[in-house]
Design an enzyme around this catalytic site. Structure first.
Site, PDB file in Angstrom:
ATOM      1  NE  ARG A  76      -1.690  -1.462   3.556  1.00 44.32           N
ATOM      2  CZ  ARG A  76      -1.911  -1.550   4.849  1.00 44.32           C
ATOM      3  NH1 ARG A  76      -3.116  -1.285   5.328  1.00 44.32           N
ATOM      4  NH2 ARG A  76      -0.944  -1.882   5.681  1.00 44.32           N
ATOM      5  NE  ARG A  77       4.042   0.712   4.600  1.00 43.35           N
ATOM      6  CZ  ARG A  77       4.664   0.153   5.633  1.00 43.35           C
ATOM      7  NH1 ARG A  77       5.243   0.918   6.541  1.00 43.35           N
ATOM      8  NH2 ARG A  77       4.718  -1.160   5.765  1.00 43.35           N
ATOM      9  N   GLY A 122       8.841 -18.137  13.494  1.00 41.39           N
ATOM     10  CA  GLY A 122       8.613 -17.683  14.877  1.00 41.39           C
ATOM     11  C   GLY A 122       8.910 -16.195  14.909  1.00 41.39           C
ATOM     12  CE1 TYR A 155      -0.631 -12.691  12.546  1.00 42.81           C
ATOM     13  CE2 TYR A 155       0.422 -14.032  14.236  1.00 42.81           C
ATOM     14  CZ  TYR A 155       0.456 -13.426  12.985  1.00 42.81           C
ATOM     15  OH  TYR A 155       1.563 -13.565  12.186  1.00 42.81           O
ATOM     16  CB  VAL A 179      -4.322  -7.939   0.194  1.00 40.12           C
ATOM     17  CG1 VAL A 179      -2.921  -7.923  -0.402  1.00 40.12           C
ATOM     18  CG2 VAL A 179      -4.273  -7.830   1.720  1.00 40.12           C
TER      19      VAL A 179
HETATM   20  P1  NDP Z   1       5.847  -6.089   8.417  1.00 39.01           P
HETATM   21  O1  NDP Z   1       4.863  -5.304   9.201  1.00 39.01           O
HETATM   22  O2  NDP Z   1       7.262  -5.626   8.416  1.00 39.01           O
HETATM   23  O3  NDP Z   1       5.357  -6.231   6.894  1.00 39.01           O
HETATM   24  C1  NDP Z   1       4.012  -6.464   6.580  1.00 39.01           C
HETATM   25  C2  NDP Z   1       3.811  -6.229   5.074  1.00 39.01           C
HETATM   26  O4  NDP Z   1       2.438  -6.525   4.746  1.00 39.01           O
HETATM   27  C3  NDP Z   1       4.075  -4.781   4.666  1.00 39.01           C
HETATM   28  O5  NDP Z   1       4.831  -4.769   3.473  1.00 39.01           O
HETATM   29  C4  NDP Z   1       2.692  -4.222   4.426  1.00 39.01           C
HETATM   30  O6  NDP Z   1       2.742  -3.276   3.373  1.00 39.01           O
HETATM   31  C5  NDP Z   1       1.903  -5.463   3.981  1.00 39.01           C
HETATM   32  N1  NDP Z   1       0.481  -5.300   4.252  1.00 39.01           N
HETATM   33  C6  NDP Z   1      -0.125  -5.226   5.469  1.00 39.01           C
HETATM   34  N2  NDP Z   1      -1.438  -5.004   5.325  1.00 39.01           N
HETATM   35  C7  NDP Z   1      -1.675  -4.931   3.983  1.00 39.01           C
HETATM   36  C8  NDP Z   1      -2.826  -4.701   3.202  1.00 39.01           C
HETATM   37  N3  NDP Z   1      -4.035  -4.482   3.754  1.00 39.01           N
HETATM   38  N4  NDP Z   1      -2.713  -4.690   1.844  1.00 39.01           N
HETATM   39  C9  NDP Z   1      -1.505  -4.889   1.268  1.00 39.01           C
HETATM   40  N5  NDP Z   1      -0.379  -5.117   1.950  1.00 39.01           N
HETATM   41  C10 NDP Z   1      -0.456  -5.125   3.296  1.00 39.01           C
HETATM   42  O7  NDP Z   1       5.759  -7.587   8.973  1.00 39.01           O
HETATM   43  P2  NDP Z   1       6.511  -8.947   8.573  1.00 39.01           P
HETATM   44  O8  NDP Z   1       7.443  -8.752   7.466  1.00 39.01           O
HETATM   45  O9  NDP Z   1       7.009  -9.520   9.835  1.00 39.01           O
HETATM   46  O10 NDP Z   1       5.257  -9.814   8.143  1.00 39.01           O
HETATM   47  C11 NDP Z   1       5.170 -10.493   6.909  1.00 39.01           C
HETATM   48  C12 NDP Z   1       4.385 -11.789   7.104  1.00 39.01           C
HETATM   49  O11 NDP Z   1       5.097 -12.636   8.016  1.00 39.01           O
HETATM   50  C13 NDP Z   1       2.987 -11.611   7.697  1.00 39.01           C
HETATM   51  O12 NDP Z   1       2.090 -12.484   7.037  1.00 39.01           O
HETATM   52  C14 NDP Z   1       3.175 -12.025   9.144  1.00 39.01           C
HETATM   53  O13 NDP Z   1       1.982 -12.496   9.713  1.00 39.01           O
HETATM   54  C15 NDP Z   1       4.201 -13.117   8.990  1.00 39.01           C
HETATM   55  N6  NDP Z   1       4.945 -13.457  10.189  1.00 39.01           N
HETATM   56  C16 NDP Z   1       5.705 -12.522  10.839  1.00 39.01           C
HETATM   57  C17 NDP Z   1       6.406 -12.877  11.992  1.00 39.01           C
HETATM   58  C18 NDP Z   1       7.200 -11.897  12.791  1.00 39.01           C
HETATM   59  O14 NDP Z   1       7.536 -12.204  13.959  1.00 39.01           O
HETATM   60  N7  NDP Z   1       7.569 -10.755  12.271  1.00 39.01           N
HETATM   61  C19 NDP Z   1       6.396 -14.251  12.475  1.00 39.01           C
HETATM   62  C20 NDP Z   1       5.541 -15.145  11.739  1.00 39.01           C
HETATM   63  C21 NDP Z   1       4.875 -14.753  10.622  1.00 39.01           C
HETATM   64  P3  NDP Z   1       1.950  -1.885   3.317  1.00 39.01           P
HETATM   65  O15 NDP Z   1       1.746  -1.415   4.716  1.00 39.01           O
HETATM   66  O16 NDP Z   1       2.825  -0.981   2.476  1.00 39.01           O
HETATM   67  O17 NDP Z   1       0.683  -2.231   2.616  1.00 39.01           O
HETATM   68  C1  8X3 Z   2       4.219 -13.794  14.405  1.00 41.05           C
HETATM   69  C2  8X3 Z   2       4.898 -14.463  15.544  1.00 41.05           C
HETATM   70  O1  8X3 Z   2       4.701 -15.275  17.921  1.00 41.05           O
HETATM   71  O2  8X3 Z   2       3.554 -13.234  17.388  1.00 41.05           O
HETATM   72  O3  8X3 Z   2       3.450 -14.636  13.618  1.00 41.05           O
HETATM   73  O4  8X3 Z   2       2.720 -15.296  16.601  1.00 41.05           O
HETATM   74  S1  8X3 Z   2       3.916 -14.555  16.915  1.00 41.05           S
END
Ligand code: NDP
Ligand code: 8X3
Length: 249
Positions: free
Chosen positions: A33-34, A181, A150, A58
């Protein structure tokens, strides 16, 4: 040159994956989105590979379809879809949960993933070729206190990953999940709505994964010979044994 579409490419795991794919000369489609970040990344990666950006939320079914339909000819045949966009919103006991947070997580992590997949899968089916990587979570394998909705969304991603693999098997399409994780990205800042202190505390006294650690694994998974499908991976920092057991100094 393989073409990869990465959702959530503006931050964290998605951005690190896009960067590593660019270095490895994948043709990449960055989504998010950004718009300012998409433009910066396009500038950065254009020196390395062919890059196209798609700016959409999305959650918006029509925008997803329009964005993907707008792809120029040389970006149309998507070989790899990284379903990564997603976040946690809040960490509250179920009785105090914010309904808007629930909507956001369900709409982005489940419905958004499905909307994007729907648009990309049809071409993969026609070509009888493709690879879908679904980014789940340890929260898709275990529930933890206050993680309720979540965890439900990531359990849904786990189910969708299995279902996609079954349904797309007859077309020779690879489907697999990577379930991280704790990864130090903007994830906790988003979860705690900009409360940086609370976000920092999540990783206090332990070494979390970096976005680049997961990017490395995604690139490894998509560069295996085509007959090899890494179907489901759980990736933890060494300091983390389960959703609730973390060795902090
Ligand atoms: P970030 O917050 O750094 O990145 C999230 C990304 O998702 C951004 O690029 C954001 O882009 C995009 N996003 C969020 N909402 C929307 C939307 N409505 N439409 C389009 N794009 C969207 O988090 P992570 O990199 O950590 O997360 C990535 C994935 O990994 C997620 O699915 C998360 O659940 C999963 N995950 C993360 C963990 C962690 O500990 N960090 C652990 C396990 C899983 P923008 O805002 O520009 O739209
Ligand atoms: C992100 C990791 O531990 O917050 O999916 O579920 S946790």
């Amino acid at each position: 040159m393989k073409t990869a579409l990465i959702t959530g490419a503006t931050s964290g795991i998605g951005r690190a994956t896009a960067r590593l794919m660019a270095k490895n000369h994948f043709r990449i489609i960055l989504c998010g989105r950004r718009e300012d970040r998409l433009a910066e990344l396009q500038d950065e990666f254009s020196a390395l590979t062919k890059v196209h950006t798609l700016n959409f939320d999305v959650r918006k079914k029509k925008d997803v379809a329009q964005a993907i339909a707008s792809l120029p000819e040389d970006f149309r045949n998507i070989d790899i879809l990284v379903n990564n966009a997603g976040n946690a919103h809040g960490l509250d006991p179920i009785e105090n949960g914010d309904v808007d947070d629930w909507d956001a997580m369900i709409d982005i992590n489940i419905k958004g993933l499905l909307y994007v997949s729907k648009e990309v899968i049809l071409g993969m089916v026609e070509r009888k070729h493709g690879h879908i990587i679904n980014i789940g979570s340890i929260a898709g394998k275990e529930v933890y206190p206050n993680g309720n909705v979540y965890a439900a969304t990531k359990h849904a991603v786990d189910a969708i990953n299995q279902g996609m693999r079954m349904d797309l098997n007859q077309y020779g399409i690879r489907v697999g999940a990577i379930n991280p994780g704790m990864v130090n990205t903007e994830f906790s800042e988003v979860r705690f709505k900009g409360d940086t202190q609370r976000a920092e505390n999540v990783y206090k006294g332990m070494e979390p994964l970096k976005a680049e650690d997961i990017a490395d694994i995604i690139v490894f998974v998509v560069t295996r010979p085509y007959h090899v499908n890494i179907a489901d991976l759980l990736v933890l920092p060494t300091a983390q044994a389960s959703a609730t057991i973390v060795n902090r100094l």
